[in-house]
Motif scaffolding. Structure first.
Motif, PDB file in Angstrom:
ATOM      1  N   MET A 112     -11.346   1.018  -8.030  1.00 26.05           N
ATOM      2  CA  MET A 112     -10.341   0.217  -7.326  1.00 26.05           C
ATOM      3  C   MET A 112      -9.398  -0.496  -8.287  1.00 26.05           C
ATOM      4  SD  MET A 112     -10.678   0.873  -4.169  1.00 26.05           S
ATOM      5  CE  MET A 112     -11.321   2.491  -4.618  1.00 26.05           C
ATOM      6  N   ASN A 113      -9.871  -0.825  -9.494  1.00 29.20           N
ATOM      7  CA  ASN A 113      -8.987  -1.427 -10.493  1.00 29.20           C
ATOM      8  C   ASN A 113      -7.853  -0.493 -10.893  1.00 29.20           C
ATOM      9  OD1 ASN A 113      -9.820  -4.107 -10.999  1.00 29.20           O
ATOM     10  ND2 ASN A 113     -11.599  -3.392 -12.143  1.00 29.20           N
ATOM     11  N   GLU A 114      -8.031   0.796 -10.672  1.00 29.93           N
ATOM     12  CA  GLU A 114      -6.969   1.763 -10.952  1.00 29.93           C
ATOM     13  C   GLU A 114      -5.896   1.755  -9.866  1.00 29.93           C
ATOM     14  OE1 GLU A 114      -8.660   5.632 -11.574  1.00 29.93           O
ATOM     15  OE2 GLU A 114     -10.306   4.861 -12.796  1.00 29.93           O
ATOM     16  N   LEU A 115      -6.225   1.182  -8.706  1.00 31.45           N
ATOM     17  CA  LEU A 115      -5.317   1.233  -7.560  1.00 31.45           C
ATOM     18  C   LEU A 115      -4.673  -0.104  -7.221  1.00 31.45           C
ATOM     19  CD1 LEU A 115      -7.442   3.436  -5.122  1.00 31.45           C
ATOM     20  CD2 LEU A 115      -5.507   4.163  -6.519  1.00 31.45           C
TER      21      LEU A 115
ATOM     22  N   ILE B 118      -7.922  -5.223   8.952  1.00 31.17           N
ATOM     23  CA  ILE B 118      -7.824  -4.811   7.550  1.00 31.17           C
ATOM     24  C   ILE B 118      -8.231  -3.339   7.434  1.00 31.17           C
ATOM     25  CG2 ILE B 118      -8.683  -5.228   5.219  1.00 31.17           C
ATOM     26  CD1 ILE B 118      -9.457  -8.091   6.273  1.00 31.17           C
ATOM     27  N   PRO B 119      -7.409  -2.484   6.852  1.00 28.64           N
ATOM     28  CA  PRO B 119      -7.834  -1.101   6.615  1.00 28.64           C
ATOM     29  C   PRO B 119      -9.112  -1.104   5.771  1.00 28.64           C
ATOM     30  CG  PRO B 119      -5.485  -1.349   6.202  1.00 28.64           C
ATOM     31  CD  PRO B 119      -6.030  -2.733   6.374  1.00 28.64           C
TER      32      PRO B 119
ATOM     33  N   ILE C 273      -9.418   9.062  -1.451  1.00 31.27           N
ATOM     34  CA  ILE C 273      -9.498   8.566  -0.072  1.00 31.27           C
ATOM     35  C   ILE C 273      -8.922   7.155   0.032  1.00 31.27           C
ATOM     36  CG2 ILE C 273     -11.097   7.918   1.778  1.00 31.27           C
ATOM     37  CD1 ILE C 273     -12.914  10.245   0.695  1.00 31.27           C
ATOM     38  N   ALA C 274      -9.250   6.296  -0.934  1.00 29.94           N
ATOM     39  CA  ALA C 274      -8.727   4.932  -0.916  1.00 29.94           C
ATOM     40  C   ALA C 274      -7.210   4.924  -1.079  1.00 29.94           C
ATOM     41  CB  ALA C 274      -9.388   4.101  -2.003  1.00 29.94           C
ATOM     42  N   ALA C 275      -6.690   5.775  -1.955  1.00 31.15           N
ATOM     43  CA  ALA C 275      -5.247   5.843  -2.163  1.00 31.15           C
ATOM     44  C   ALA C 275      -4.525   6.296  -0.901  1.00 31.15           C
ATOM     45  CB  ALA C 275      -4.926   6.787  -3.320  1.00 31.15           C
ATOM     46  N   GLU C 276      -5.102   7.261  -0.199  1.00 30.76           N
ATOM     47  CA  GLU C 276      -4.513   7.716   1.057  1.00 30.76           C
ATOM     48  C   GLU C 276      -4.526   6.600   2.104  1.00 30.76           C
ATOM     49  OE1 GLU C 276      -3.162  10.891   2.405  1.00 30.76           O
ATOM     50  OE2 GLU C 276      -2.677  10.710   0.285  1.00 30.76           O
ATOM     51  N   CYS C 277      -5.620   5.842   2.122  1.00 27.31           N
ATOM     52  CA  CYS C 277      -5.733   4.740   3.071  1.00 27.31           C
ATOM     53  C   CYS C 277      -4.675   3.671   2.794  1.00 27.31           C
ATOM     54  CB  CYS C 277      -7.131   4.144   2.997  1.00 27.31           C
ATOM     55  SG  CYS C 277      -7.491   2.949   4.300  1.00 27.31           S
ATOM     56  N   LEU C 278      -4.389   3.421   1.533  1.00 30.44           N
ATOM     57  CA  LEU C 278      -3.356   2.455   1.171  1.00 30.44           C
ATOM     58  C   LEU C 278      -1.958   2.984   1.499  1.00 30.44           C
ATOM     59  CD1 LEU C 278      -4.739   1.237  -2.256  1.00 30.44           C
ATOM     60  CD2 LEU C 278      -4.299  -0.235  -0.280  1.00 30.44           C
TER      61      LEU C 278
ATOM     62  N   LEU D  83      -9.810 -15.635  -0.381  1.00 30.68           N
ATOM     63  CA  LEU D  83      -8.475 -15.055  -0.440  1.00 30.68           C
ATOM     64  C   LEU D  83      -7.465 -15.872   0.351  1.00 30.68           C
ATOM     65  CD1 LEU D  83      -9.324 -11.274   0.095  1.00 30.68           C
ATOM     66  CD2 LEU D  83      -9.064 -12.502  -2.058  1.00 30.68           C
ATOM     67  N   LYS D  84      -7.968 -16.612   1.343  1.00 32.24           N
ATOM     68  CA  LYS D  84      -7.088 -17.369   2.245  1.00 32.24           C
ATOM     69  C   LYS D  84      -6.088 -16.442   2.928  1.00 32.24           C
ATOM     70  CE  LYS D  84      -8.741 -21.437   0.974  1.00 32.24           C
ATOM     71  NZ  LYS D  84      -9.524 -22.310   1.860  1.00 32.24           N
ATOM     72  N   GLY D  85      -6.541 -15.258   3.270  1.00 25.22           N
ATOM     73  CA  GLY D  85      -5.690 -14.279   3.922  1.00 25.22           C
ATOM     74  C   GLY D  85      -6.316 -12.903   3.846  1.00 25.22           C
ATOM     75  N   LYS D  86      -5.600 -11.936   4.371  1.00 23.65           N
ATOM     76  CA  LYS D  86      -6.138 -10.579   4.454  1.00 23.65           C
ATOM     77  C   LYS D  86      -5.734  -9.730   3.251  1.00 23.65           C
ATOM     78  CE  LYS D  86      -5.951 -10.607   9.510  1.00 23.65           C
ATOM     79  NZ  LYS D  86      -5.371  -9.955  10.702  1.00 23.65           N
ATOM     80  N   PRO D  87      -6.685  -8.984   2.689  1.00 25.68           N
ATOM     81  CA  PRO D  87      -6.326  -8.033   1.635  1.00 25.68           C
ATOM     82  C   PRO D  87      -5.636  -6.820   2.235  1.00 25.68           C
ATOM     83  CG  PRO D  87      -8.628  -7.782   2.195  1.00 25.68           C
ATOM     84  CD  PRO D  87      -8.120  -8.951   3.005  1.00 25.68           C
ATOM     85  N   ASP D  88      -5.076  -5.989   1.388  1.00 24.88           N
ATOM     86  CA  ASP D  88      -4.448  -4.749   1.853  1.00 24.88           C
ATOM     87  C   ASP D  88      -5.484  -3.683   2.181  1.00 24.88           C
ATOM     88  OD1 ASP D  88      -1.550  -5.421   1.425  1.00 24.88           O
ATOM     89  OD2 ASP D  88      -2.324  -5.762  -0.607  1.00 24.88           O
ATOM     90  N   LEU D  89      -6.670  -3.809   1.600  1.00 29.62           N
ATOM     91  CA  LEU D  89      -7.731  -2.829   1.807  1.00 29.62           C
ATOM     92  C   LEU D  89      -9.066  -3.491   1.525  1.00 29.62           C
ATOM     93  CD1 LEU D  89      -8.626   0.207   2.204  1.00 29.62           C
ATOM     94  CD2 LEU D  89      -8.391   0.452  -0.278  1.00 29.62           C
TER      95      LEU D  89
END
Length: 258
Positions: free
Chosen positions: A28-31, A128-129, A154-159, A90-96
């Motif tokens: 995930m650090n790559e994305l 959240i996806p 798969i994670a990249a496609e989801c983003l 996070l005080k909010g929603k992440p992108d994934l």
């Protein structure tokens, strides 16, 4: 953190130091920019349990000093981790949100017991996806290297794409070398179940206790299921919905004298 990179929440049910989550964090650090909120101890089989009668503790930790992510260990369940991450850290929603990589299968009926998938589902209920990843290897020494490229893909496609509303992904990997994994199949959940037994024993004080055992039985012969895909060397991707309404049954039940 950079506003140009997506914010990715990473969690699991095997605990924050488990090899599976360490691999997932690296990928995930790559994305994107990664924040980890994961249980401080194993929480396998917890399903969607949440902590309501005990206090919850969250500690900032450093598991890998050379890595860029922020990490927090939580005394609660996987679902607790997601709730705390969104509302307090996070005080909010992440992108994934990604959960795993689980040590062991979460295919078929196992999805309802899974802490890994329940974390993904909890995130999904908040819009959240989300993806749960699992490898069909229960060993703490499991090798996650063969699945890294599939996790990233798969994670990249989801983003990049829009996740269908009310859906999270349940991804399972066969225990195979990368060269032997044939590809990715989008599947349905197989009709399978556990035939359970309890191993009854007596402790030194004379008190009876039980160990849950059982046999996994797949009664589904379809070639479009997660169990078929995994047995035949494919990565299975099952879109899971958290609306548990049996819509097909509403018409019949409306004929009852209620």
């Amino acid at each position: 953190m950079s506003a140009k990179r997506p914010l990715i929440l990473v969690t699991n049910d095997d605990g924050i130091t488990a090899p599976g989550i360490r691999t997932l964090i690296e990928v995930m650090n790559e994305l994107g920019d990664v924040v980890v909120v994961a249980p401080d101890s194993p929480q396998s089989g917890m399903g969607h349990a949440i902590t309501v009668n005990e206090t919850l503790y969250v500690d900032r930790v450093t598991v890998d000093k050379s890595a860029p992510q922020k990490e927090f260990s939580c005394s609660g369940t996987p679902a607790d981790c997601v709730k705390l991450a969104v509302n307090e850290i996070l005080k909010g929603k992440p992108d994934l949100c990604v959960s795993g990589i689980n040590h062991g299968s979460n295919s078929s009926i196992n999805v309802i017991y899974s802490g890994t998938m329940s974390a993904a589902v909890e995130a999904g209920t908040q819009g959240i996806p989300s993806i749960g990843f699992s490898l069909l290897d229960y060993s703490l020494e499991a090798n996650f290297e063969p699945v890294r490229k599939f996790v990233k893909q798969i994670a990249a496609e989801c983003l990049d794409k829009s996740m269908p509303r009310g859906v999270v992904l349940n991804v399972n990997f066969p225990k195979l070398p990368e060269a032997e994994i044939k590809g990715i199949k989008v599947c349905r959940q197989a009709n399978a179940h556990w035939v359970e037994n309890f191993d009854k024993r007596v402790n030194p004080l004379g008190r009876e206790y039980y160990w849950l055992t059982g046999e996994f039985v797949n009664e589904d012969g379809g070639e479009d299921t997660d169990e078929w895909a995994l047995r035949n060397g494919f990565v299975s991707v099952v879109p899971v919905q958290f609306d548990l309404t049996a819509h097909h049954a509403i018409k019949d039940i409306n004929t009852w004298e209620l």
